[in-house]
Design an enzyme around this catalytic site. Sequence first.
Site, PDB file in Angstrom:
ATOM      1  N   TRP A 151       0.807  -1.230   0.000  1.00 14.15           N
ATOM      2  CA  TRP A 151       0.000   0.000   0.000  1.00 14.15           C
ATOM      3  C   TRP A 151       0.834   1.272   0.000  1.00 14.15           C
ATOM      4  O   TRP A 151       0.308   2.343  -0.245  1.00 14.15           O
ATOM      5  CB  TRP A 151      -0.957   0.023   1.203  1.00 14.15           C
ATOM      6  CG  TRP A 151      -0.325  -0.383   2.508  1.00 14.15           C
ATOM      7  CD1 TRP A 151      -0.434  -1.602   3.111  1.00 14.15           C
ATOM      8  CD2 TRP A 151       0.514   0.399   3.360  1.00 14.15           C
ATOM      9  NE1 TRP A 151       0.287  -1.629   4.283  1.00 14.15           N
ATOM     10  CE2 TRP A 151       0.871  -0.404   4.458  1.00 14.15           C
ATOM     11  CE3 TRP A 151       0.993   1.717   3.313  1.00 14.15           C
ATOM     12  CZ2 TRP A 151       1.694   0.051   5.493  1.00 14.15           C
ATOM     13  CZ3 TRP A 151       1.821   2.164   4.337  1.00 14.15           C
ATOM     14  CH2 TRP A 151       2.159   1.334   5.407  1.00 14.15           C
ATOM     15  N   ASN A 152       2.125   1.172   0.287  1.00 11.25           N
ATOM     16  CA  ASN A 152       2.853   2.429   0.524  1.00 11.25           C
ATOM     17  C   ASN A 152       3.247   3.175  -0.745  1.00 11.25           C
ATOM     18  O   ASN A 152       3.413   4.383  -0.719  1.00 11.25           O
ATOM     19  CB  ASN A 152       4.088   2.170   1.391  1.00 11.25           C
ATOM     20  CG  ASN A 152       5.051   1.224   0.737  1.00 11.25           C
ATOM     21  OD1 ASN A 152       4.640   0.255   0.104  1.00 11.25           O
ATOM     22  ND2 ASN A 152       6.334   1.481   0.858  1.00 11.25           N
ATOM     23  N   LYS A 175      -2.305  -7.603  -8.436  1.00 10.38           N
ATOM     24  CA  LYS A 175      -3.164  -7.602  -7.239  1.00 10.38           C
ATOM     25  C   LYS A 175      -2.638  -6.514  -6.331  1.00 10.38           C
ATOM     26  O   LYS A 175      -1.684  -6.708  -5.592  1.00 10.38           O
ATOM     27  CB  LYS A 175      -3.086  -8.967  -6.558  1.00 10.38           C
ATOM     28  CG  LYS A 175      -4.327  -9.370  -5.798  1.00 10.38           C
ATOM     29  CD  LYS A 175      -4.686  -8.502  -4.621  1.00 10.38           C
ATOM     30  CE  LYS A 175      -3.902  -8.788  -3.361  1.00 10.38           C
ATOM     31  NZ  LYS A 175      -4.176  -7.769  -2.312  1.00 10.38           N
ATOM     32  N   GLY A 228       6.410  -6.420  -0.467  1.00 11.48           N
ATOM     33  CA  GLY A 228       5.597  -6.354   0.748  1.00 11.48           C
ATOM     34  C   GLY A 228       6.430  -6.758   1.941  1.00 11.48           C
ATOM     35  O   GLY A 228       7.666  -6.662   1.916  1.00 11.48           O
ATOM     36  N   GLU A 250      10.770  -8.263  -3.141  1.00 11.99           N
ATOM     37  CA  GLU A 250      11.307  -7.009  -2.600  1.00 11.99           C
ATOM     38  C   GLU A 250      10.637  -6.806  -1.254  1.00 11.99           C
ATOM     39  O   GLU A 250       9.452  -6.483  -1.192  1.00 11.99           O
ATOM     40  CB  GLU A 250      11.001  -5.835  -3.534  1.00 11.99           C
ATOM     41  CG  GLU A 250      11.535  -5.977  -4.934  1.00 11.99           C
ATOM     42  CD  GLU A 250      13.048  -6.026  -5.004  1.00 11.99           C
ATOM     43  OE1 GLU A 250      13.721  -5.799  -3.976  1.00 11.99           O
ATOM     44  OE2 GLU A 250      13.561  -6.317  -6.098  1.00 11.99           O
ATOM     45  N   LEU A 251      11.397  -7.015  -0.179  1.00  7.26           N
ATOM     46  CA  LEU A 251      10.793  -7.052   1.154  1.00  7.26           C
ATOM     47  C   LEU A 251      11.200  -5.824   1.966  1.00  7.26           C
ATOM     48  O   LEU A 251      11.593  -4.816   1.414  1.00  7.26           O
ATOM     49  CB  LEU A 251      11.171  -8.368   1.833  1.00  7.26           C
ATOM     50  CG  LEU A 251      10.897  -9.600   0.948  1.00  7.26           C
ATOM     51  CD1 LEU A 251      11.385 -10.868   1.593  1.00  7.26           C
ATOM     52  CD2 LEU A 251       9.434  -9.700   0.567  1.00  7.26           C
ATOM     53  N   CYS A 284      10.359   1.404   2.096  1.00  7.08           N
ATOM     54  CA  CYS A 284      11.180   0.220   2.363  1.00  7.08           C
ATOM     55  C   CYS A 284      12.641   0.589   2.571  1.00  7.08           C
ATOM     56  O   CYS A 284      13.353  -0.076   3.307  1.00  7.08           O
ATOM     57  CB  CYS A 284      11.028  -0.778   1.226  1.00  7.08           C
ATOM     58  SG  CYS A 284      11.296  -0.046  -0.386  1.00  7.08           S
ATOM     59  N   GLU A 384      11.281  -3.521  11.523  1.00  8.05           N
ATOM     60  CA  GLU A 384      10.808  -2.486  10.605  1.00  8.05           C
ATOM     61  C   GLU A 384       9.575  -1.815  11.193  1.00  8.05           C
ATOM     62  O   GLU A 384       8.538  -2.444  11.385  1.00  8.05           O
ATOM     63  CB  GLU A 384      10.466  -3.120   9.253  1.00  8.05           C
ATOM     64  CG  GLU A 384      10.173  -2.085   8.208  1.00  8.05           C
ATOM     65  CD  GLU A 384       9.846  -2.688   6.860  1.00  8.05           C
ATOM     66  OE1 GLU A 384       9.088  -3.670   6.824  1.00  8.05           O
ATOM     67  OE2 GLU A 384      10.353  -2.166   5.852  1.00  8.05           O
TER      68      GLU A 384
HETATM   69  P1  NAD Z   1       1.974  -7.223   2.938  1.00  6.39           P
HETATM   70  O1  NAD Z   1       3.009  -8.268   2.894  1.00  6.39           O
HETATM   71  O2  NAD Z   1       0.980  -7.260   4.019  1.00  6.39           O
HETATM   72  O3  NAD Z   1       1.115  -7.216   1.581  1.00  6.39           O
HETATM   73  C1  NAD Z   1       1.688  -7.038   0.306  1.00  6.39           C
HETATM   74  C2  NAD Z   1       0.738  -7.600  -0.746  1.00  6.39           C
HETATM   75  O4  NAD Z   1       0.619  -9.014  -0.580  1.00  6.39           O
HETATM   76  C3  NAD Z   1      -0.695  -7.045  -0.640  1.00  6.39           C
HETATM   77  O5  NAD Z   1      -1.214  -6.903  -1.940  1.00  6.39           O
HETATM   78  C4  NAD Z   1      -1.418  -8.133   0.116  1.00  6.39           C
HETATM   79  O6  NAD Z   1      -2.814  -8.165  -0.131  1.00  6.39           O
HETATM   80  C5  NAD Z   1      -0.750  -9.381  -0.434  1.00  6.39           C
HETATM   81  N1  NAD Z   1      -0.842 -10.538   0.454  1.00  6.39           N
HETATM   82  C6  NAD Z   1      -0.930 -10.553   1.801  1.00  6.39           C
HETATM   83  N2  NAD Z   1      -1.014 -11.842   2.250  1.00  6.39           N
HETATM   84  C7  NAD Z   1      -0.998 -12.641   1.165  1.00  6.39           C
HETATM   85  C8  NAD Z   1      -1.061 -14.054   0.965  1.00  6.39           C
HETATM   86  N3  NAD Z   1      -1.185 -14.917   1.982  1.00  6.39           N
HETATM   87  N4  NAD Z   1      -0.982 -14.540  -0.293  1.00  6.39           N
HETATM   88  C9  NAD Z   1      -0.844 -13.695  -1.342  1.00  6.39           C
HETATM   89  N5  NAD Z   1      -0.806 -12.337  -1.216  1.00  6.39           N
HETATM   90  C10 NAD Z   1      -0.875 -11.818   0.022  1.00  6.39           C
HETATM   91  O7  NAD Z   1       2.775  -5.832   2.919  1.00  6.39           O
HETATM   92  P2  NAD Z   1       2.183  -4.370   3.113  1.00  6.39           P
HETATM   93  O8  NAD Z   1       1.872  -4.199   4.555  1.00  6.39           O
HETATM   94  O9  NAD Z   1       1.112  -4.114   2.105  1.00  6.39           O
HETATM   95  O10 NAD Z   1       3.441  -3.445   2.700  1.00  6.39           O
HETATM   96  C11 NAD Z   1       4.393  -3.010   3.613  1.00  6.39           C
HETATM   97  C12 NAD Z   1       5.668  -3.810   3.461  1.00  6.39           C
HETATM   98  O11 NAD Z   1       6.142  -3.732   2.125  1.00  6.39           O
HETATM   99  C13 NAD Z   1       6.797  -3.301   4.314  1.00  6.39           C
HETATM  100  O12 NAD Z   1       7.417  -4.376   4.969  1.00  6.39           O
HETATM  101  C14 NAD Z   1       7.751  -2.676   3.305  1.00  6.39           C
HETATM  102  O13 NAD Z   1       9.082  -2.645   3.690  1.00  6.39           O
HETATM  103  C15 NAD Z   1       7.544  -3.507   2.108  1.00  6.39           C
HETATM  104  N6  NAD Z   1       7.956  -2.798   0.882  1.00  6.39           N
HETATM  105  C16 NAD Z   1       9.118  -3.191   0.255  1.00  6.39           C
HETATM  106  C17 NAD Z   1       9.568  -2.526  -0.866  1.00  6.39           C
HETATM  107  C18 NAD Z   1      10.832  -2.968  -1.568  1.00  6.39           C
HETATM  108  O14 NAD Z   1      10.996  -2.656  -2.725  1.00  6.39           O
HETATM  109  N7  NAD Z   1      11.710  -3.691  -0.923  1.00  6.39           N
HETATM  110  C19 NAD Z   1       8.839  -1.470  -1.385  1.00  6.39           C
HETATM  111  C20 NAD Z   1       7.662  -1.095  -0.752  1.00  6.39           C
HETATM  112  C21 NAD Z   1       7.228  -1.787   0.391  1.00  6.39           C
END
Ligand code: NAD
Length: 491
Positions: A151-152, A175, A228, A250-251, A284, A384
């Site tokens: 979402w960010n 998605k 995510g 990318e976490l 991130c 984080e």
């Molecule tokens: P999240 O892991 O909760 O969700 C990310 C995506 O995955 C969403 O679309 C979500 O609906 C989906 N998802 C969740 N559970 C799932 C499952 N069981 N199966 C399949 N899909 C699923 O992350 P978030 O809270 O939306 O985002 C924040 C995180 O993202 C932070 O940790 C941040 O550091 C990271 N992030 C990383 C980067 C990078 O490039 N390294 C960039 C932006 C954000």
Amino acid sequence: MQDYPMYIGGESMAAAAGRWMDSENPFSGEVWARVARGDAQDASRAVEVAHQAFAEGPWRDLTPSARGLLLHKLGDLILRDARKLAEAEVRDSGRLIADMVPQVTYLAQAFHYFGGLCDKIEGAVIPLDRKGYFNFTRHEPVGVVAALTPWNAPLLVTCMMIAPALCAGCTVVLKPSEFSSVSTLAFAKLFEEAGFPPGVVNVVTGYGAEVGAALVAHPRVRAIAFTGSDATGRHLAQQAARDFKRVVLELGGKSPNIVFDDADLDAAANGAATAILNVSGQSCVAGTRLLVQESVYDRFMDKLLSVARMPRMGDPMDASTSLGPLSTRPQYDKVLGYIDTARAEGAKLLLGGSAATRPECGKGWFIEPTVFEVRNDMRIAQEEVFGPVLSVIRFRDEAHALAIANDVRFGLAAGVWTQDFARAMRMAETLQAGSVWINCYRQVSFLSPFGGYKDSGMGRENGPDAVKEYLQVKSVWMNTGAPVPNPYAPR
Ligand code: NAD
């Protein structure tokens, strides 16, 4: 209040089950839109359409140059609609209009750059170890890619994922996060106008457990691009391993930003403040662990704290606002929880430390810029937070700084502030991070690889390496004169 349906096979459609989910505006705290709440049925329909577009043409039959022109055209449309797309993301995610217009304008570059790469994906002729054969390689697209975004930074992450996947010739099912789907749906409309065949790019909205999991498990999905949290990334990688699917992950991060005593301290203070406060810390690559050399600690911290007091909070749609709300209510609660944890752990509060209740913040989910002096073994220094909360740690010398910087499970990015060229090079070599910034921070370009070391992920986005994530190599052998004897003839 507006309804945002999904986008499958070039058509807007409601979820098969007819369900919707609310989207809240982080500044007003109110529901401003309804987004289709898909499920496994919708995910499957989108994957089948994407598979058909991949396997049957006309996408498959385009020359790479023609494919590149489509990507280029899409980039032009992004430039045309930058303001509109930026506004969608501001309303949905609380991002600042002042940041989003330049950012969306820059996203055009992803499609111009990867559009230009489409007809430069070259195989090789292998000089063989035998006569009578000709051998060459082809780099072929892996198939349908499921792209799951957080979402960010919905649009930025979407473009980082799909531009290289389309460049490779794959088709995509996107998605977006259940918290911020609107800008992705607005963006998807542009594919049709650019001339992409239906089904090449599809968007299925809904919850991770309902839509995301179904996409990851679908047998026709051959690669998963995920940005995510590391917890979800680990789970998805395990799922993908079952069916030998490609994964690009990318976490999160917990990036060190290191200030040596020979640095330009004014530049370092500006850099350190924006490294943590940009996107209200929901980035991130945020520079969340600030390491400061003891000999300049007091002098530097005075400068940093005075810069960190300056951001102007308020309506993200106002061009003069420089610090926005947290994007989601759960994230706001989580960050306030981390502030309580830091206090309980004995971290020393130097600035902020609470929700922002200034009148200009309205009902928005704002948190004051917060700075703690911490020990590296505290949770606030290791986990984080994803909010405007900085952890500051003192160090003695270069070896001490390096030991603290690398003593964390993440490895996404690192900053170094020094005037000593040799030291800068030593740090660049020894920091365990996918991006290292010397006397700068947060420089990311579609032209240069981006990704994580350690728990920050695997695979690379941006640059030519990103396209390889979505290609598979085929070796083709041709007989050019080698005899083919009957192996069973009597000798
Ligand atoms: P999240 O892991 O909760 O969700 C990310 C995506 O995955 C969403 O679309 C979500 O609906 C989906 N998802 C969740 N559970 C799932 C499952 N069981 N199966 C399949 N899909 C699923 O992350 P978030 O809270 O939306 O985002 C924040 C995180 O993202 C932070 O940790 C941040 O550091 C990271 N992030 C990383 C980067 C990078 O490039 N390294 C960039 C932006 C954000």
